[in-house]
Write a protein that holds these residues in place. Structure first.
Motif, short mmCIF file in Angstrom:
data_model
loop_
_atom_site.label_atom_id
_atom_site.label_comp_id
_atom_site.label_asym_id
_atom_site.label_seq_id
_atom_site.Cartn_x
_atom_site.Cartn_y
_atom_site.Cartn_z
N HIS A 195 71.89 16.48 36.20
CA HIS A 195 71.88 17.48 37.28
C HIS A 195 73.28 17.46 37.91
O HIS A 195 73.50 16.81 38.93
CB HIS A 195 70.78 17.20 38.30
CG HIS A 195 69.41 17.42 37.77
ND1 HIS A 195 68.83 16.58 36.85
CD2 HIS A 195 68.51 18.41 38.01
CE1 HIS A 195 67.62 17.03 36.55
NE2 HIS A 195 67.41 18.14 37.23
N ASN A 196 74.18 18.18 37.27
CA ASN A 196 75.60 18.10 37.62
C ASN A 196 76.04 19.20 38.56
O ASN A 196 77.22 19.51 38.65
CB ASN A 196 76.45 18.12 36.35
CG ASN A 196 76.20 19.37 35.52
OD1 ASN A 196 75.26 20.12 35.78
ND2 ASN A 196 77.03 19.60 34.51
N GLY A 197 75.10 19.82 39.28
CA GLY A 197 75.48 20.82 40.27
C GLY A 197 76.03 20.15 41.51
O GLY A 197 75.27 19.75 42.41
N ASP A 198 77.34 20.01 41.59
CA ASP A 198 77.98 19.19 42.62
C ASP A 198 78.96 19.99 43.48
O ASP A 198 79.88 19.44 44.05
CB ASP A 198 78.71 18.01 41.98
CG ASP A 198 79.81 18.46 41.01
OD1 ASP A 198 80.02 19.69 40.87
OD2 ASP A 198 80.47 17.59 40.40
N ASP A 244 66.99 30.92 37.89
CA ASP A 244 68.35 31.44 37.75
C ASP A 244 69.05 30.87 36.53
O ASP A 244 68.72 29.77 36.06
CB ASP A 244 69.16 31.14 39.02
CG ASP A 244 69.41 29.65 39.22
OD1 ASP A 244 70.38 29.12 38.65
OD2 ASP A 244 68.63 29.01 39.96
N PRO A 245 70.03 31.60 35.97
CA PRO A 245 70.70 31.19 34.72
C PRO A 245 71.47 29.89 34.82
O PRO A 245 71.72 29.25 33.79
CB PRO A 245 71.64 32.37 34.44
CG PRO A 245 71.10 33.52 35.20
CD PRO A 245 70.46 32.93 36.41
N SER A 246 71.89 29.50 36.03
CA SER A 246 72.60 28.23 36.18
C SER A 246 71.63 27.07 36.39
O SER A 246 72.07 25.92 36.48
CB SER A 246 73.58 28.31 37.35
OG SER A 246 74.59 29.25 37.10
N GLY A 247 70.33 27.36 36.51
CA GLY A 247 69.35 26.30 36.71
C GLY A 247 69.50 25.60 38.05
O GLY A 247 69.11 24.43 38.19
N ILE A 248 70.05 26.30 39.04
CA ILE A 248 70.33 25.69 40.34
C ILE A 248 69.04 25.23 41.02
O ILE A 248 68.89 24.09 41.43
CB ILE A 248 71.10 26.67 41.24
CG1 ILE A 248 72.47 26.96 40.63
CG2 ILE A 248 71.25 26.11 42.65
CD1 ILE A 248 73.21 28.11 41.30
N ARG A 249 68.09 26.15 41.14
CA ARG A 249 66.81 25.86 41.79
C ARG A 249 65.81 25.41 40.74
O ARG A 249 65.78 25.94 39.62
CB ARG A 249 66.29 27.08 42.54
CG ARG A 249 67.23 27.58 43.62
CD ARG A 249 66.99 26.88 44.95
NE ARG A 249 67.39 25.48 44.97
CZ ARG A 249 68.61 25.05 45.27
NH1 ARG A 249 69.54 25.90 45.59
NH2 ARG A 249 68.87 23.76 45.27
N PRO A 250 64.94 24.46 41.06
CA PRO A 250 64.01 23.89 40.08
C PRO A 250 62.71 24.68 39.98
O PRO A 250 62.26 25.30 40.94
CB PRO A 250 63.74 22.50 40.63
CG PRO A 250 63.84 22.67 42.13
CD PRO A 250 64.90 23.73 42.35
N ALA A 251 62.10 24.61 38.80
CA ALA A 251 60.76 25.20 38.59
C ALA A 251 60.14 24.51 37.38
O ALA A 251 60.79 24.35 36.34
CB ALA A 251 60.85 26.70 38.37
N PRO A 309 72.28 22.36 37.44
CA PRO A 309 71.15 22.07 38.35
C PRO A 309 71.61 21.30 39.58
O PRO A 309 72.46 20.42 39.50
CB PRO A 309 70.22 21.22 37.47
CG PRO A 309 70.62 21.52 36.07
CD PRO A 309 72.09 21.79 36.10
N CYS A 310 71.02 21.63 40.71
CA CYS A 310 71.42 21.09 42.00
C CYS A 310 71.22 19.57 42.08
O CYS A 310 70.10 19.08 41.96
CB CYS A 310 70.60 21.78 43.09
SG CYS A 310 70.85 21.13 44.75
#
Length: 633
Positions: free
Chosen positions: A598-601, A253-260, A319-320
């Motif tokens: 990883h600043n998805g907070d 995803d464009p926000s990089g939420i889920r890792p790969a 990222p989460c």
């Protein structure tokens, strides 16, 4: 995490870049790809224990030969069940016709899971169920190889209703509204369009149908398909896919939420949800493993050519952070250090709570996932003790006795294994009273290490979501040791908002922090804030999600984080215990300090990375006020 949270999923993809004879010659087995997929999935079992599935694709098969094979399981040990079943057939062959195990062409023509391309998935059932029909990989089958689509993903979308309506507008008649089927059919639609575009193009050039099929295989634009498919997606996702003729992809995803992550060399291309599993499975250094960039897709052609290409602009990359705190395996070098820092940065607040009384304080942790943060906390406590020792030694100015030295040097944190989970205990009983009794004995405590009524007991947890397990089980268990005070430290900040990107945290009233803030609003006669938030959420519900804002933030604004923590301490304290209870949470500032990249907070701050997040949190508040016990998306 003391509270049970089902979360995440895991994906694994293996693409062999050499003929199977190569792996037979070099590694002594034609099942090199299958074996690696098995290892990747075993090393990611933390990401899904409700079910699993695998797909194998054979390249260059003749018409009439089956080239796609799938196996899924929702048994108690799904990975073991799947691979035992697959390997058992090869074991029979080894027993009766061992020479055929070295005949690659015969194996491809007669046995499944002997291909060059593999896709695996591990599931946590955050929504729907764990029946086989819900398990990935999912398939959209067709007699034309280039229209066969297989998907496996770690995702949640906030706008499934909107995407469903778009499918209807395209003329489809979907039989389900789940995000899995919606994504499958949306990619499938644009896959069909791409096939039709190429078919018309080459038919106009005068090619026959067999020649046209060959040209479609050669020129199918997977990037165009993904670009069109994802245009309106709002959510977090890492999706692996393959097409019947041999194209494969992994998109993020464009926000990089889920890792790969992925790794490639001349022999193989491999992708997975976590970096250390690739390191382990292929024995490669961390530096050679790359992260799929947000908004990009790893594209693997039938020829084995590999590209990473953007399919959607990467904006507001977040990222989460929960991946780092809890979900991902701690064997990743960076995650390990980040978790140690989370424990380290809690020490100052914990020392204040025990009034710097190390002599009468015991430090421990629950559950096992908090162990790494605990090591960081203990390291920092030792550093604190070393500073105190230096200052006291300097103050002696050479005038010391053995007793004084012994007293100074004996200063160290008291580290004990206070509670051990009974792995054999099961809490499947549904009757509340009996289940609560079992939960209350889920841990065995170590007696004799706490001084009755005098010692403080500090226990580190990695996060506190609902607080239910603390109140019903853990605090009661710890109180048996008769400490003066029990301080529960959370290496994560207060979880205040729902997640809608892959974690099963969807309802506001599940969060002890939210309930604490609501309680404070009522106790301070500020109920008008609750009514105002509800009014604004209802007004926004008719707007496009892009115009919405998170109105639920106003629940927390009148209070400091410390005030809310104190109220949480009251809420989780059982009425019949003797120890004083205190909850100490990580601060947002120290979270960012410990995990800088990883600043998805959003679950802590309410700053959602996509517009759909604001839509979900507002709807969740509406559901809370209206008494609807359901997900908001």
């Amino acid at each position: 995490m003391s509270d049970l949270i089902n979360h995440e999923c895991g994906i694994a993809l293996v693409r062999l870049r050499k003929p199977l004879e190569y792996y037979l010659s070099k590694y002594g087995t034609p099942f090199y790809g299958l074996n690696k997929l098995h290892l990747l999935m075993e090393k990611q079992h933390n990401r899904g224990q409700d079910g699993a599935g695998i797909v194998s694709l054979k390249l260059n098969m003749r018409p009439g030969q089956r080239y796609l094979h799938r196996k899924r399981s929702n048994n108690q040990s799904p990975i073991k069940t799947i691979f035992n079943d697959v390997y058992s057939k090869f074991a029979d062959l080894q027993k009766n016709h061992p020479h055929l195990l070295r005949d690659v062409n015969w194996l491809k023509n007669h046995y499944g899971f002997t291909g060059e391309l593999f896709l695996g998935h591990l599931r946590y059932g955050t929504f729907g169920g764990n029946d086989l029909e819900f398990l990935h990989p999912v398939m959209r089958e067709n007699n034309w190889k280039t229209r066969n689509l297989v998907l496996a993903g770690n995702f949640n979308f906030t706008n499934v209703d909107e995407l469903f309506e778009q499918l209807v507008e395209l003329g489809q008649f979907p039989v389900e509204t789940s995000d899995t089927i919606t994504v499958l059919e949306r990619i499938g639609h644009f896959l069909d369009e791409e096939n039709e575009r190429l078919y018309s193009h080459y038919r106009n050039k005068g090619l026959n149908k067999i020649e046209i099929t060959d040209q479609i295989v050669e020129n199918l634009d997977v990037h165009r398909i993904l670009e069109e498919s994802a245009r309106r997606w709002d959510g977090g996702y890492a999706i692996g896919g393959l097409l019947g003729h041999g194209d494969a992809f992994v998109m993020r995803d464009p926000s990089g939420i889920r890792p790969a992550f992925y790794y490639m060399d001349e022999e193989v291309v491999v992708a997975a949800s976590e970096r250390p599993v690739i390191q382990t499975a292929f024995n490669v250094p961390m530096e050679r493993i790359r992260e799929v960039k947000p908004g990009h897709a790893l594209l693997i052609r039938p020829s084995g050519e590999v590209k990473e290409k953007a399919f959607k602009e990467s904006t507001n990359v977040r990222p989460c952070s929960f991946e780092r705190i809890y979900f991902s395996r701690g064997s990743d070098k960076d995650i390990y250090n980040e978790r140690k820092n989370l424990g380290k940065y809690l020490v100052e607040d914990i020392l204040k709570e025990v009034n710097y009384d190390l002599k009468n304080t015991v430090f421990s942790y629950i559950p096992n996932t908090a162990a790494v943060a605990y090591y960081g906390m203990i390291d920092e406590l030792h550093s604190f003790c070393d500073t105190i020792k230096k200052d006291k030694l300097k103050a002696l100015q050479g005038d010391y006795s053995e007793e004084k030295l012994e007293e100074i040097l004996s200063l160290r944190p008291r580290v004990e294994n206070v509670a051990v989970k009974d792995a054999k205990m099961r809490t499947f009983i549904t009757e509340d009273q009996k289940r609560d009794e079992l939960v209350a004995h889920l841990y065995d405590v170590t007696y004799g290490i706490i001084e009755d009524g005098r010692d403080n007991l500090v226990v580190l947890d990695d996060s506190i979501v609902r607080g239910t397990t603390l109140k019903q089980s853990i605090i009661r268990i710890l109180d048996r040791l008769n400490p003066k005070r029990i301080i529960i430290g959370s290496s994560a900040p207060q979880i205040r908002y729902p997640d809608c990107y892959g974690i099963d945290m969807a309802k506001l009233n599940d969060f002890v922090a939210f309930n604490a803030a609501i309680r404070l609003l009522k106790e301070t006669n500020q109920q008008h804030i609750i009514n105002e938030i509800y009014r604004k959420c209802k007004e926004d519900s008719s707007k496009p999600k892009e115009e919405m804002e998170n109105h639920v933030k106003a629940v927390y604004e009148p209070f400091t984080a410390k005030q809310i923590s104190e109220k949480i301490s009251e809420l989780v304290a059982p009425p019949d215990i003797t120890a004083e209870i205190k909850i100490v949470y990580q601060s947002i500032e120290n979270l960012h300090k410990a995990i800088p990249y990883h600043n998805g907070d959003w679950y802590f701050t309410g700053n959602f990375p996509t517009p759909g997040g604001n839509k979900v949190v507002n709807q969740s508040f509406i559901n809370y006020i209206e008494g609807k016990d359901e997900r908001a998306y």
